[in-house]
Design an enzyme around this catalytic site. Sequence first.
Site, PDB file in Angstrom:
ATOM      1  N   ALA A 157      30.344  51.576  13.046  1.00  0.00           N
ATOM      2  CA  ALA A 157      29.997  53.206  11.967  1.00  0.00           C
ATOM      3  C   ALA A 157      29.973  53.955  11.479  1.00  0.00           C
ATOM      4  O   ALA A 157      30.238  55.132  11.383  1.00  0.00           O
ATOM      5  CB  ALA A 157      30.313  52.548  10.787  1.00  0.00           C
ATOM      6  N   GLY A 177      32.568  58.857   9.161  1.00  0.00           N
ATOM      7  CA  GLY A 177      33.448  59.516   9.149  1.00  0.00           C
ATOM      8  C   GLY A 177      35.151  58.659   8.542  1.00  0.00           C
ATOM      9  O   GLY A 177      35.188  58.517   7.735  1.00  0.00           O
ATOM     10  N   CYS A 216      35.702  58.493  21.886  1.00  0.00           N
ATOM     11  CA  CYS A 216      36.070  59.790  21.946  1.00  0.00           C
ATOM     12  C   CYS A 216      35.941  60.262  23.710  1.00  0.00           C
ATOM     13  O   CYS A 216      34.948  61.402  23.713  1.00  0.00           O
ATOM     14  CB  CYS A 216      34.746  60.783  20.813  1.00  0.00           C
ATOM     15  SG  CYS A 216      33.341  59.902  21.374  1.00  0.00           S
TER      16      CYS A 216
END
Length: 404
Positions: free
Chosen positions: A233, A237, A354
């Site tokens: 986490a 966000g 990402c």
Amino acid sequence: MRLHRNLCFSVIDGLTLIFNEGNYADKVIQQLLKRDKRWGARDRAFVAETTYDIVRWKRLYAEIAEVKEPFDRDNIWRMFAVWATLKGIKLPDWKYFENTPTRKIKGRFDELSKIRKFKESIPDWLDEIGEKELGNTVWTKEIAALNEQADVILRVNTLKTTKEKLQAELFDLDIECDFIENYPNALKLKERANVFTTEAFKNGFFEVQDASSQLVAEFLDVKPGMRVVDTCAGAGGKTLHLASMMDNKGQIIAMDIYENKLHELKRRAKRNGAHNIETRTIDSTKVIKKLYDKADRVLIDAPCSGLGVLRRNPDAKWKLQPEFIEKIKVTQQEILQQYSKMVKPGGKLVYATCSVLPSENQKQIDVFLTSEAGKEFTFVEDKKVLSHKSGYDGFYMALLERKK
């Protein structure tokens, strides 16, 4: 544009810390902006954006300036002179700029712009890995997009307001935002502004979160009343986005190995009015095992190279090493193997990064699905978000379902 001595000195001081001391650019800039209370918004923007700009183009500017690391202050002034010359800024007659070869700088820029690793200012190894994994054409477009300055995107907290109301409230403060098609909770600022000082932020009406990052919580297909585990986490966000999508109903267990990040998440959750979040620090395997077969949904926002978010972390490309990428791939697979066991039969799992590298993304899913733990799951769909196509961060997300 006229250069002001105290602002330029701040930039040089900041770059010295980033390049020579290994400090993180965002932290250095936060400190720099507290230097002089008399600075206005334009002064602060100059310091932040110029520092980021020179960090982003470090290799190119160093090559043009003919300087090598570790950089002394004179070297950094020479790189600054390259930046200013290429921006078309007239250099003042300060001693640092004596004998700056303006025409030679422009000539060298044109020459080096024909070679991708210089043009896009990246290490050799990163250029090689990008081309190997994405192919020459896609990598050329992607790394160019990842070198552009990121837009400021807000995620509206639907627990407290609507997109229309927030847009109107910010408009009254001369902050103009646009809706973004296919991103239901996103507002994009037309011009950069310090949104953190607004009452709307203090009241928890929004978070700053890139548009691509906002896709992850939606991909998990949560419903109010579910038990959801956000396994990596961080400062939360995506956890907060999940809470708003669940209407504060049900339970979100936010987990991380870093307790300080979970403290930050608690603070943000309070501001957001998100009451269905419980935090748990992963300090042993027991914490994970207690949740085996218990979650309707599990999100694994896995640690990764972060190559998809270079637009907002330009110093990462200088800190990143090929060995780290190899190591993180092992960690990603271990996390998938362990954390997937928390999904109950019929439940769903999202694995997200990402990164834009297939070896961190779909290849990890392929390996997982052929493993013992992965045989329990079926592949539903995945989404590859490339920066040059979306205009936002590079991301990957895969949705898997555990067999009943």
